[in-house]
Design a protein around this motif. Sequence first.
Motif, PDB file in Angstrom:
ATOM      1  N   GLU A  14     -48.118 -43.375  49.664  1.00  0.00           N
ATOM      2  CA  GLU A  14     -48.325 -44.116  48.431  1.00  0.00           C
ATOM      3  C   GLU A  14     -49.242 -45.320  48.641  1.00  0.00           C
ATOM      4  O   GLU A  14     -49.067 -46.083  49.587  1.00  0.00           O
ATOM      5  N   ASN A  15     -50.202 -45.469  47.741  1.00  0.00           N
ATOM      6  CA  ASN A  15     -51.147 -46.599  47.746  1.00  0.00           C
ATOM      7  C   ASN A  15     -52.061 -46.636  48.975  1.00  0.00           C
ATOM      8  O   ASN A  15     -52.620 -47.681  49.307  1.00  0.00           O
ATOM      9  N   SER A  16     -52.223 -45.491  49.641  1.00  0.00           N
ATOM     10  CA  SER A  16     -53.106 -45.430  50.814  1.00  0.00           C
ATOM     11  C   SER A  16     -54.544 -45.789  50.488  1.00  0.00           C
ATOM     12  O   SER A  16     -55.268 -46.312  51.324  1.00  0.00           O
ATOM     13  N   GLY A  17     -54.978 -45.443  49.302  1.00  0.00           N
ATOM     14  CA  GLY A  17     -56.396 -45.588  48.965  1.00  0.00           C
ATOM     15  C   GLY A  17     -56.787 -47.021  48.694  1.00  0.00           C
ATOM     16  O   GLY A  17     -55.939 -47.904  48.525  1.00  0.00           O
ATOM     17  N   THR A  18     -58.100 -47.256  48.659  1.00  0.00           N
ATOM     18  CA  THR A  18     -58.611 -48.593  48.368  1.00  0.00           C
ATOM     19  C   THR A  18     -59.924 -48.487  47.601  1.00  0.00           C
ATOM     20  O   THR A  18     -60.659 -47.500  47.717  1.00  0.00           O
ATOM     21  N   ASP A  19     -60.183 -49.546  46.805  1.00  0.00           N
ATOM     22  CA  ASP A  19     -61.493 -49.699  46.169  1.00  0.00           C
ATOM     23  C   ASP A  19     -62.243 -50.875  46.788  1.00  0.00           C
ATOM     24  O   ASP A  19     -63.290 -51.283  46.288  1.00  0.00           O
ATOM     25  N   ASP A  75     -57.815 -54.056  43.202  1.00  0.00           N
ATOM     26  CA  ASP A  75     -56.370 -53.969  43.032  1.00  0.00           C
ATOM     27  C   ASP A  75     -55.770 -53.099  44.134  1.00  0.00           C
ATOM     28  O   ASP A  75     -56.341 -52.083  44.504  1.00  0.00           O
ATOM     29  N   LYS A  76     -54.622 -53.503  44.669  1.00  0.00           N
ATOM     30  CA  LYS A  76     -53.960 -52.735  45.734  1.00  0.00           C
ATOM     31  C   LYS A  76     -54.950 -52.361  46.830  1.00  0.00           C
ATOM     32  O   LYS A  76     -55.149 -51.187  47.173  1.00  0.00           O
ATOM     33  N   ALA A  77     -55.620 -53.382  47.365  1.00  0.00           N
ATOM     34  CA  ALA A  77     -56.719 -53.168  48.310  1.00  0.00           C
ATOM     35  C   ALA A  77     -56.250 -52.602  49.647  1.00  0.00           C
ATOM     36  O   ALA A  77     -57.053 -52.044  50.396  1.00  0.00           O
ATOM     37  N   GLY A  78     -54.978 -52.739  49.945  1.00  0.00           N
ATOM     38  CA  GLY A  78     -54.480 -52.217  51.216  1.00  0.00           C
ATOM     39  C   GLY A  78     -54.873 -50.761  51.413  1.00  0.00           C
ATOM     40  O   GLY A  78     -54.803 -49.958  50.482  1.00  0.00           O
ATOM     41  N   TRP A  79     -55.268 -50.436  52.637  1.00  0.00           N
ATOM     42  CA  TRP A  79     -55.829 -49.099  52.927  1.00  0.00           C
ATOM     43  C   TRP A  79     -55.111 -48.528  54.149  1.00  0.00           C
ATOM     44  O   TRP A  79     -54.991 -49.226  55.161  1.00  0.00           O
TER      45      TRP A  79
END
Length: 117
Positions: A14-19, A75-79
């Motif tokens: 979950e939330n692995s991706g980043t922009d 948003d949710k930058a964590g990768w």
Amino acid sequence: MARYEIIVETGNIENSGTDADVSITLYGDAGSAGPVKLDDGRDNFENGAIDHFVLDLPAVGRLETIRIGHDNSGDKAGWFLNRVLITDPNETVEFAAYRWLATDENDGKTEVRLARR
Ligand SMILES: [Ca+2]
Ligand SMILES: [Ca+2]
């Protein structure tokens, strides 16, 4: 100059991706290249994605380490980075991370240096 094909594998938890803006620096026995931003104009580094980039960079010789990270933007930058595969004119080298690059996970770092396997 040399042509480098860089494959970046993002995790699929979950939330692995980043922009955020992701940059990489290559280090070899003959020098270094970068940092250079990895962006092909699409929405890169999404959950479970495999992104391909082809870059012409100063030749670094035998690849030894890379530094890869992001600027924590968006948003949710964590990768969660699984691994990076780099093919140069001579070989393909794997750089394994399997870790968060996030201010709110583990050591809080958004950049990591990885050695070849
Ligand atoms: Ca994220
Ligand atoms: Ca993205």
